[in-house]
Scaffold this active site. Structure first.
Site, mmCIF file in Angstrom:
data_model
loop_
_atom_site.group_PDB
_atom_site.id
_atom_site.type_symbol
_atom_site.label_atom_id
_atom_site.label_comp_id
_atom_site.label_asym_id
_atom_site.label_seq_id
_atom_site.Cartn_x
_atom_site.Cartn_y
_atom_site.Cartn_z
ATOM 1 N N ASP A 23 0.752 -0.907 0.023
ATOM 2 C CA ASP A 23 0.216 -0.096 0.105
ATOM 3 C C ASP A 23 0.942 1.375 0.116
ATOM 4 O OD1 ASP A 23 -3.339 0.796 0.582
ATOM 5 O OD2 ASP A 23 -1.798 2.467 2.177
ATOM 6 N N TYR B 78 -2.657 12.046 2.514
ATOM 7 C CA TYR B 78 -3.391 11.877 4.583
ATOM 8 C C TYR B 78 -2.860 11.623 4.906
ATOM 9 C CZ TYR B 78 -5.323 8.842 0.276
ATOM 10 O OH TYR B 78 -6.391 8.149 -0.467
HETATM 11 O O1 CP3 Z 1 -2.232 -2.570 -7.968
HETATM 12 C C1 CP3 Z 1 -1.660 -3.821 -7.424
HETATM 13 O O2 CP3 Z 1 -2.759 -4.998 -6.741
HETATM 14 C C2 CP3 Z 1 -0.923 -2.957 -5.958
HETATM 15 C C3 CP3 Z 1 -1.705 -3.366 -4.380
HETATM 16 C C4 CP3 Z 1 -2.269 -1.652 -4.261
HETATM 17 C C5 CP3 Z 1 -3.002 -1.656 -2.984
HETATM 18 N N1 CP3 Z 1 -2.898 -0.171 -2.500
HETATM 19 C C6 CP3 Z 1 -3.686 -2.268 -1.852
HETATM 20 C C7 CP3 Z 1 -5.087 -2.271 -1.569
HETATM 21 C C8 CP3 Z 1 -2.557 -0.165 -4.363
HETATM 22 C C9 CP3 Z 1 -0.773 -0.173 -5.786
HETATM 23 C C10 CP3 Z 1 -2.493 0.412 -3.778
HETATM 24 C C11 CP3 Z 1 -2.094 2.133 -3.927
HETATM 25 C C12 CP3 Z 1 -2.749 2.861 -2.869
HETATM 26 N N2 CP3 Z 1 -3.309 2.590 -1.466
HETATM 27 C C13 CP3 Z 1 -2.824 4.375 -3.393
HETATM 28 C C14 CP3 Z 1 -3.028 4.728 -4.626
HETATM 29 C C15 CP3 Z 1 -3.857 4.605 -5.860
HETATM 30 C C16 CP3 Z 1 -5.251 4.141 -6.184
HETATM 31 O O3 CP3 Z 1 -5.427 3.611 -6.081
HETATM 32 O O4 CP3 Z 1 -5.565 5.900 -5.990
HETATM 33 C C17 CP3 Z 1 -3.819 4.881 -2.081
HETATM 34 C C18 CP3 Z 1 -5.086 6.021 -2.380
HETATM 35 C C19 CP3 Z 1 -4.288 3.989 -1.911
HETATM 36 C C20 CP3 Z 1 -5.150 4.167 -0.014
HETATM 37 C C21 CP3 Z 1 -5.761 3.039 0.878
HETATM 38 N N3 CP3 Z 1 -5.705 1.461 0.861
HETATM 39 C C22 CP3 Z 1 -7.097 3.260 0.382
HETATM 40 C C23 CP3 Z 1 -7.705 4.472 0.456
HETATM 41 C C24 CP3 Z 1 -7.691 2.290 0.638
HETATM 42 C C25 CP3 Z 1 -9.106 1.878 1.327
HETATM 43 C C26 CP3 Z 1 -9.728 1.349 -0.129
HETATM 44 C C27 CP3 Z 1 -10.601 0.791 -0.419
HETATM 45 O O5 CP3 Z 1 -10.586 0.544 -1.510
HETATM 46 O O6 CP3 Z 1 -11.316 -0.120 0.586
HETATM 47 C C28 CP3 Z 1 -6.566 1.080 0.718
HETATM 48 C C29 CP3 Z 1 -6.701 -0.343 1.200
HETATM 49 C C30 CP3 Z 1 -6.338 -1.392 -0.135
HETATM 50 N N4 CP3 Z 1 -4.904 -1.308 -0.284
HETATM 51 C C31 CP3 Z 1 -7.093 -2.468 -0.256
HETATM 52 C C32 CP3 Z 1 -6.387 -2.930 -1.187
HETATM 53 C C33 CP3 Z 1 -6.296 -4.190 -2.219
HETATM 54 C C34 CP3 Z 1 -7.846 -3.016 0.291
HETATM 55 C C35 CP3 Z 1 -8.097 -3.273 1.738
HETATM 56 C C36 CP3 Z 1 -8.371 -4.610 1.479
HETATM 57 O O7 CP3 Z 1 -7.994 -5.720 1.276
HETATM 58 O O8 CP3 Z 1 -9.733 -4.484 2.205
#
Ligand code: CP3
Length: 355
Positions: A77, A154
């Protein structure tokens, strides 16, 4: 070290000829895959999953087992970096990411320092090395980081926000404080990405998810300038191979020329920009990545195939003219996406040029 057996993704980023238009999907490992949810359950939580190199490796490979994708992306992340700076990341169920100690006080901002990636982020480096071993040179591995500004959003807000009130108040009232955070973040991101490259990441992407929320005047000063600092400090070759860098500013369509001049190899685009027009604007200086609306994947298989074809047509991917395009979504895949539509998308993109 030779390039991976399937190096179409790296070739497209470097604007070399490819066999077909390569594709990967932002958030390709995630909750739309039942096998991901299974592993996440076993891990206990999302953060435990990120912090376990073997489980992070397992979920990184899941979408590649299911689909014929042209790149793997490290499962992690962007918020691991501020966590390593001591802000205390946690995920409240159904509420997204939160920090125990958001950056609000001037003294805390003065005290902020870039973490040592080999110490506080060792688990990420171990995951990168483990994923590279498991991929056995089949497809390239993408490393990534948030942009200095997106991380700052964030860090200052203390979590997700719908108006960025705190960080924007700081930008207008105390730009000196925001610049101080961004300078530390740029140093942190540079060290973090270079450590990933050292451990085997073969391309890197900077996720500037919130750069598009800035005014025209502020984007260059508060987001792009710091991404440029990061790019200037990146390791350009490793093991004799170029390490291409992709900059993805969501909502950055009006700044494509400026982003293309940042020193990156490719510009990631969301779905609001016309790909053909973007191609003319960058005039062969960089590759482009994108840009299908992720919500297209909720429509019928026929509609998915039609929209993917429209995007490839708009780039001008027929007649071998696809040099310099990596197909992707315009943002992360939605968690409710029907997995079978991804198969349709991959097949459509890969067979396009053969038609
Ligand atoms: O692309 C990929 O498969 C690699 C994994 C990846 C994750 N987050 C896994 C994740 C990557 C590249 C990210 C980047 C990320 N994380 C960003 C930038 C990209 C974008 O989407 O704009 C941001 C802003 C974050 C911060 C973040 N992490 C948020 C806002 C959330 C919650 C949003 C949600 O969908 O619930 C996360 C959690 C997150 N990161 C999950 C995953 C698979 C979901 C977590 C879960 O399994 O509950």
């Amino acid at each position: 070290m030779a390039r991976p057996k399937n190096d179409n993704f790296l070739r497209a980023l470097l604007r070399e000829p490819t066999d077909y238009t390569p594709l990967w999907l932002m958030r390709q490992a995630g909750r739309y895959l039942p096998e991901y949810c299974e592993t996440r359950r076993r891990a206990g939580s999302f953060l435990d999953l990120c912090k376990s190199p073997s489980l992070a490796c397992e979920v990184t490979l899941q979408p590649l087992t299911r689909y014929d994708l042209d790149a793997a992306i490290l499962f992690s992340d962007i918020l691991t970096v501020p966590d390593a700076m001591g802000l205390g990341l946690y995920f409240a169920e159904g509420e997204g990411p939160k920090f125990e100690r958001p950056l609000r006080e001037e003294w805390a901002i003065r005290d902020l320092t870039a973490p040592d990636p080999w110490d506080h982020l060792r688990y990420v480096m171990d995951a990168v090395a483990e994923i590279r071993r498991a991929l056995a040179n089949s497809v390239p591995l993408i490393g990534f980081s948030g942009s200095p500004f997106t991380l700052a959003c964030y860090m200052v807000e203390g979590g997700s926000s719908d108006d960025f009130r705190r960080v924007k108040t700081m930008l207008y009232d105390r730009p000196d404080l925001l610049h101080r955070i961004l300078a530390v973040n740029a140093k942190a991101v540079t060290g973090y990405l270079n450590a990933q490259i050292e451990c085997g990441a073969q391309a890197v992407q900077i996720f500037d998810t919130w750069g598009g929320a800035l005014s025209h005047a502020a984007y260059e000063e508060f987001s792009l300038a710091y991404m440029k600092q990061v790019i200037d400090g990146l390791t350009k070759t490793h093991d004799g191979e170029r390490i291409p860098c992709i900059v993805f500013t969501k909502g950055g369509g009006q700044w494509i020329e400026k982003i293309a001049a940042s020193g990156c190899d490719a510009v990631g685009l969301d779905w609001t920009t016309d790909l053909g027009a973007a191609r003319r604007r960058v005039d062969g200086k960089v590759a482009l990545q994108g840009n299908m609306d992720p919500l297209t994947l909720f429509a019928s298989p026929e509609a998915v195939a039609k929209e993917a074809t429209r995007i490839l047509d708009s780039y001008g991917a027929a007649d071998g003219g696809n040099t310099g395009h990596v197909f992707n979504l315009g943002h992360g895949i939605n968690q409710h996406t029907p997995p079978d539509n991804v198969t349709v998308l991959v097949d459509t993109v890969h067979t396009y040029r053969k038609k």
